[in-house]
Scaffold this motif. Structure first.
Motif, PDB file in Angstrom:
ATOM      1  N   PRO A 250       0.827  -1.213   0.000  1.00 33.41           N
ATOM      2  CA  PRO A 250       0.000   0.000   0.000  1.00 33.41           C
ATOM      3  C   PRO A 250       0.859   1.261   0.000  1.00 33.41           C
ATOM      4  CG  PRO A 250      -0.784  -1.570   1.638  1.00 33.41           C
ATOM      5  CD  PRO A 250       0.540  -2.084   1.164  1.00 33.41           C
ATOM      6  N   THR A 251       0.296   2.314  -0.558  1.00 35.89           N
ATOM      7  CA  THR A 251       0.974   3.612  -0.570  1.00 35.89           C
ATOM      8  C   THR A 251       0.832   4.306   0.772  1.00 35.89           C
ATOM      9  OG1 THR A 251       0.324   3.804  -2.895  1.00 35.89           O
ATOM     10  CG2 THR A 251       1.186   5.791  -1.830  1.00 35.89           C
ATOM     11  N   ILE A 252      -0.369   4.225   1.354  1.00 27.53           N
ATOM     12  CA  ILE A 252      -0.663   4.868   2.637  1.00 27.53           C
ATOM     13  C   ILE A 252      -1.308   3.836   3.554  1.00 27.53           C
ATOM     14  CG2 ILE A 252      -2.034   6.650   3.807  1.00 27.53           C
ATOM     15  CD1 ILE A 252      -1.811   8.362   1.324  1.00 27.53           C
ATOM     16  N   VAL A 253      -0.844   3.795   4.790  1.00 25.41           N
ATOM     17  CA  VAL A 253      -1.431   2.914   5.799  1.00 25.41           C
ATOM     18  C   VAL A 253      -1.752   3.750   7.029  1.00 25.41           C
ATOM     19  CG1 VAL A 253      -1.118   0.902   7.269  1.00 25.41           C
ATOM     20  CG2 VAL A 253      -0.132   0.923   4.988  1.00 25.41           C
ATOM     21  N   VAL A 254      -2.970   3.556   7.564  1.00 27.10           N
ATOM     22  CA  VAL A 254      -3.408   4.319   8.729  1.00 27.10           C
ATOM     23  C   VAL A 254      -3.913   3.345   9.786  1.00 27.10           C
ATOM     24  CG1 VAL A 254      -4.838   6.223   9.557  1.00 27.10           C
ATOM     25  CG2 VAL A 254      -4.122   6.162   7.151  1.00 27.10           C
ATOM     26  N   GLY A 255      -3.388   3.465  11.006  1.00 22.94           N
ATOM     27  CA  GLY A 255      -3.807   2.594  12.090  1.00 22.94           C
ATOM     28  C   GLY A 255      -3.701   3.287  13.422  1.00 22.94           C
ATOM     29  N   GLY A 272       9.116   3.069  -3.747  1.00 23.82           N
ATOM     30  CA  GLY A 272       8.327   4.241  -4.066  1.00 23.82           C
ATOM     31  C   GLY A 272       7.886   4.998  -2.833  1.00 23.82           C
ATOM     32  N   PRO A 273       7.202   6.117  -3.040  1.00 22.20           N
ATOM     33  CA  PRO A 273       6.764   6.950  -1.902  1.00 22.20           C
ATOM     34  C   PRO A 273       5.720   6.230  -1.053  1.00 22.20           C
ATOM     35  CG  PRO A 273       5.830   7.751  -3.963  1.00 22.20           C
ATOM     36  CD  PRO A 273       6.820   6.708  -4.343  1.00 22.20           C
ATOM     37  N   LYS A 274       5.899   6.279   0.268  1.00 16.60           N
ATOM     38  CA  LYS A 274       4.994   5.633   1.212  1.00 16.60           C
ATOM     39  C   LYS A 274       4.758   6.572   2.389  1.00 16.60           C
ATOM     40  CE  LYS A 274       5.286   1.784  -1.166  1.00 16.60           C
ATOM     41  NZ  LYS A 274       4.177   1.350  -2.056  1.00 16.60           N
ATOM     42  N   LEU A 275       3.586   6.435   3.003  1.00 21.80           N
ATOM     43  CA  LEU A 275       3.248   7.231   4.174  1.00 21.80           C
ATOM     44  C   LEU A 275       2.478   6.372   5.160  1.00 21.80           C
ATOM     45  CD1 LEU A 275       3.132  10.065   5.569  1.00 21.80           C
ATOM     46  CD2 LEU A 275       0.900  10.364   4.454  1.00 21.80           C
TER      47      LEU A 275
END
Length: 323
Positions: A250-255, A272-275
């Motif tokens: 995943p590019t963005i992960v929120v937890g 690649g870019p990740k956040l």
């Protein structure tokens, strides 16, 4: 948080010829500050053609945990409350539950039974009642429950979603991201409300699942859920299901917890870019203050890593609840 990276990203985005909305126009329920600016800057950097970090739409994947990330998990998981209510509702059909654990504890003590039966006992109760309900009855019971007042939030269960996080989901979707919910909650329960609450359809839910028997006979194909959990979607299991379902980091992960840390680490390890974004529950005035079960994740987010943000509910959320 190290802001040098995001300062550079903002400068790069603003230097492109593409018109960029003012930062103040996005995420209005977030307080102005480094974390909000970092999220916006990252999204701009991967969606503005001409930047070195641009990603094609098919590569923009965002995954969100649900409990404690998109909506409240206090005083306990909402699905556990729902399951316990179904135990009480179905108890007249099961006189044996008066003596059988964990049902006897639940019938006698309600949520107070959790101290004795723990999460394992709660799951035993949950799978037992879910296996008895067909799809239509489950959906109706879930809808009725979600309309009920929450035990402590002063609003209906379905309205205990966090305004800043729902805005983030919408903001990412508006910028071409595919949104998935990867949660310890069951597929059945999550799919009963996620599309209404977050705009996330059933096929983008990756949750825990009951064992299911596929029956093929002369009448066709039918499914029968069994009173056992096939898997609990937490920790490393979240990574496994992301790999099996998405086939991409995943590019963005929120937890918000240690159970989300493996999928955060998996995402950040991709090319690649990740956040990564971790919601820190530190607002006892408007919601709750606790870090139990999130200690390792908070420690991992706290250093000066410029792509793993520790978001303070107290300081970064201008509002908590969706109105």
């Amino acid at each position: 948080m190290n802001t040098n990276f995001f300062a550079g990203v903002i400068a790069t985005v603003m230097a492109t010829s593409v018109a960029v909305p003012a930062l103040s126009d996005a995420l209005p329920s977030w307080s102005e500050g480094d974390n909000r600016d970092a999220i916006i800057a990252f999204v701009e950097s991967v969606t503005q053609e001409g930047t070195e970090t641009y990603l094609d739409p098919e590569d923009r994947i965002a995954v969100f945990d649900n409990d404690g990330t998109l909506w409240t998990e206090k005083p306990t998981y909402t699905e556990v409350i729902f399951a316990f209510e179904q135990v009480k509702a179905l108890a007249p059909n099961h006189p044996e539950w008066q003596e059988q654990e964990p049902f006897a504890q639940i019938l006698e003590n309600g949520l107070g039974a959790l101290k004795e039966i723990g999460l394992k006992g709660a799951i035993t109760a949950l799978t037992a009642v879910y296996a008895e309900l067909d799809d239509a009855e489950f959906a109706q019971r879930a809808a009725d429950f979600l309309d009920d007042p929450h035990l402590s939030a002063g609003r209906a269960y379905q309205d205990t979603t966090y305004a800043p996080m729902v805005e983030m989901v919408e903001y990412l979707r508006d910028n071409g991201f595919e949104i998935f919910i990867v949660s310890g909650g069951t597929n059945d329960f999550l799919r009963s409300f996620a599309e209404t609450a977050y705009g996330v359809p059933p096929q983008r839910i990756i949750g825990s699942a009951l064992e299911t028997e596929v029956i093929v006979d002369d009448s066709g194909v039918s499914l029968k859920q069994l009173p056992n959990l096939a898997y609990f979607n937490d920790g490393p299991t979240k990574v496994l299901n992301i790999v099996n379902r998405l086939g991409i980091h995943p590019t963005i992960v929120v937890g918000n917890s240690d159970g989300d840390l493996p999928m955060i680490q998996y995402a950040l390890a991709g090319a690649g870019p990740k956040l990564a974004v971790l919601v820190n529950h530190d607002d006892d005035a408007r919601e709750a203050a606790y870090d139990r079960g999130a200690e390792a994740a908070i420690a991992a987010a706290a250093p000066d890593g410029d792509n793993f943000l520790l978001v303070s509910m107290k300081n970064d959320f201008a509002a908590v609840w969706n109105q």
